[in-house]
Write a protein that holds these residues in place. Structure first.
Motif, PDB file in Angstrom:
ATOM      1  N   LEU A   3      48.757  35.639  31.159  1.00  0.00           N
ATOM      2  CA  LEU A   3      48.827  34.525  32.101  1.00  0.00           C
ATOM      3  C   LEU A   3      47.985  34.847  33.328  1.00  0.00           C
ATOM      4  O   LEU A   3      47.862  36.002  33.726  1.00  0.00           O
ATOM      5  N   LEU A   4      47.412  33.825  33.923  1.00  0.00           N
ATOM      6  CA  LEU A   4      46.678  33.984  35.165  1.00  0.00           C
ATOM      7  C   LEU A   4      47.646  34.065  36.339  1.00  0.00           C
ATOM      8  O   LEU A   4      48.694  33.430  36.339  1.00  0.00           O
ATOM      9  N   SER A   5      47.266  34.826  37.329  1.00  0.00           N
ATOM     10  CA  SER A   5      48.038  34.879  38.568  1.00  0.00           C
ATOM     11  C   SER A   5      47.102  34.525  39.717  1.00  0.00           C
ATOM     12  O   SER A   5      45.966  34.985  39.757  1.00  0.00           O
ATOM     13  N   TRP A   6      47.558  33.664  40.617  1.00  0.00           N
ATOM     14  CA  TRP A   6      46.768  33.305  41.787  1.00  0.00           C
ATOM     15  C   TRP A   6      47.704  33.013  42.950  1.00  0.00           C
ATOM     16  O   TRP A   6      48.897  32.785  42.760  1.00  0.00           O
ATOM     17  N   PHE A   7      47.165  33.001  44.134  1.00  0.00           N
ATOM     18  CA  PHE A   7      47.963  32.749  45.321  1.00  0.00           C
ATOM     19  C   PHE A   7      48.634  31.384  45.211  1.00  0.00           C
ATOM     20  O   PHE A   7      48.010  30.395  44.870  1.00  0.00           O
ATOM     21  N   ASN A   8      49.937  31.340  45.482  1.00  0.00           N
ATOM     22  CA  ASN A   8      50.723  30.102  45.470  1.00  0.00           C
ATOM     23  C   ASN A   8      50.991  29.584  44.065  1.00  0.00           C
ATOM     24  O   ASN A   8      51.350  28.411  43.889  1.00  0.00           O
TER      25      ASN A   8
END
Length: 505
Positions: A3-8
């Motif tokens: 899974l991708l992780s990004w801010f917010n």
């Protein structure tokens, strides 16, 4: 699955669910053509617009095409494309969730991007649509000559990432054979069956069907094994094919035999391929010329040629199917869909919808002859309705806003209960319909012609007797219920109080 992780990210996972259901308000003076046209041009933020469409179009869109901002770090005139990576992901994730709900079970979504975000986007789509529903990464050759000013590589292509709502249910339409594919078929012997090409009759090894010598019409003998040829067919089959004129010996009758394959017997459709050359579907320069021809000196940095959209819509839909573009830009998707006699919905933010999309689509209705018009024999016709986003159906406290009409709330109740869309032409009746063996009713805004407390919006014995009969379990929404729990249970009625029991999906 990674899974991708990004801010917010955590907030973005619920952003679609928390977006309010807004009204779609028609703008009569910006609508055009046939007054009952199903085509919709919507002005406003596409997250809110997609949410507003759900109660009416969930599960009905056959093809979504979007050309979102590429996040290249450049500032476009009509788009702020200089979006930091996490913000770009935050923009796309909730919109993809809503687009998936709008897709039909056999629908597909096509997204054009460049290398800046395409590979991150693929991982995000694996999460939203499911990795098993990935169809293809189509490569579009968007330019026809190299950029010699490039620092490293001249970038010649864009990606077009394709997912299906359900890969098992989705089937692409075949592409027609091109002139280039048919060019190899000739008729040097004037065969009455028409043009043909020849195929090799020999087999590579002893697994072939025939191991016999063959005499050419010239008298020359082609030996069989061990020192000669293996053949793909048995001797009996070969003799039959020769009698039927399906063997080509060359003009002098001395060549090794070859099988004649007639164009008239060839499958006329071909499976779509993933490499789309600009000679076949156009390039960015062609797209800019099309836009300039429509808007004069106005230009867009990244328009798509009509031929590109023609191929997408041909592969993904049939006449009458619904096409949606929620990043409409210059209006190419809806213009091409209209010319190809598909229904369409286009969403574009701000005044741009009025100053560019609406004038372009008016010209299409009037018979504009640019782009693919000649190829599809477009002469004009049809129409579209223009909408802007109105107030939310519910206020910040969850109460139904004043002025909400019965049909608006009915669409939301039906969608909240069934997850399916309610037709915009549905009959205005307290009985909303049956779904999976349950009947659904809504008492609101005096739908029964009685605004008093003892009738209309309150479930009483008299109101119950006046409702459309349904033999099965029933769900009834109303302001209040005057029937005892025991009677509701006995009659198979589940009562839901408005607005508190209306659940937003």
């Amino acid at each position: 699955m990674p899974l991708l992780s990004w801010f917010n990210r955590d907030a973005d996972l619920t952003r679609a669910a928390l977006a309010p259901y807004r009204l779609l308000e028609p703008v009569a003076n910006l609508s055009y053509g046939e007054p009952d046209s199903p085509n919709m041009l919507i002005e406003g933020d596409n997250l809110d617009a997609l949410k507003a469409l759900l109660p009416y179009y969930a599960g009905q869109v056959k093809c979504v095409f979007i050309d979102p901002p590429y996040n290249t770090g450049s500032a476009f005139e009509h788009y702020d494309d200089n979006i930091e990576h996490s913000q770009w992901m935050s923009m796309m994730y909730p919109r993809l969730e809503l687009l998936r709900e709008l897709l039909s079970e056999d629908g597909s979504i096509w997204v054009t991007l460049d290398d800046n975000e395409a590979h991150y986007f693929k991982v995000m789509c694996d999460e939203v649509f499911g990795r098993k529903n990935f169809i293809a990464n189509v490569i579009w050759q968007k330019v026809f000559s190299p950029k010699n000013t490039a620092k490293h590589f001249s970038v010649d292509h864009d990606h077009m990432i394709v997912y299906a709502k359900n890969a098992e249910a989705w089937r692409p339409n075949e592409m027609p054979r091109s002139e280039k594919q048919n060019a190899s078929y000739k008729n040097p012997d004037n065969d009455p069956r028409g043009p043909w090409t020849s195929g090799d009759l020999s087999a590579r090894n002893f697994y072939g069907a025939g191991t016999y010598p063959i005499a050419c019409p010239s008298g020359r003998v082609v030996p069989g094994p061990p020192n000669g040829m293996y053949w793909r067919v048995s001797k009996e089959k070969f003799l039959e094919m020769d009698r039927n004129g399906r063997i080509w010996w060359g003009a002098d009758g001395n060549n090794n035999p070859r099988i004649k394959r007639f164009l008239s017997e060839v499958k006329q459709g071909v499976v779509p391929q993933t490499l789309w050359l600009n000679s076949e579907v156009g390039n960015t320069q062609e797209a800019k010329k099309e836009v300039v021809a429509i808007f004069g000196d106005e230009n867009f940095m990244t328009p798509k040629p009509e031929r590109l959209l023609q191929r997408v819509i041909h592969i993904a839909t049939k006449e009458g199917d619904l096409v949606l573009d929620s990043f409409l830009g210059s209006g190419t998707t809806t213009a091409v869909a209209h010319k190809m006699r598909r229904r369409w919905i286009g969403v574009e933010m701000g005044g741009h919808a009025r100053t560019h999309c609406q004038p372009r689509l008016k010209k299409v209705v009037d018979g504009e002859q640019g782009g693919i018009s000649e190829a599809v024999e477009w002469q004009g016709g049809g129409g579209f309705r223009y909408y802007k986003l109105g107030v939310p159906v519910f206020d910040e406290n969850g109460h139904i806003r004043d002025g909400i009409r019965f049909e608006h709330l009915a669409a939301h109740v039906w969608f909240a209960e069934t997850g399916t869309a309610r037709s915009t032409r549905a009959k205005k009746d307290a009985f909303l319909g049956e779904h999976n063996g349950t009947g659904y009713y809504l008492l609101f805004n005096g739908i029964l012609g009685d605004d008093t407390r003892s009738g209309g919006n309150v479930l009483t014995r008299r109101v119950l007797r006046s409702l459309h009969p349904f033999d099965g379990p029933k769900v009834i929404y109303g302001e209040a219920c005057a029937l005892p729990e025991e009677q509701l249970h006995e009659l198979g009625i589940a009562f839901r109080q408005t607005p508190y029991d209306i659940k937003a999906r």
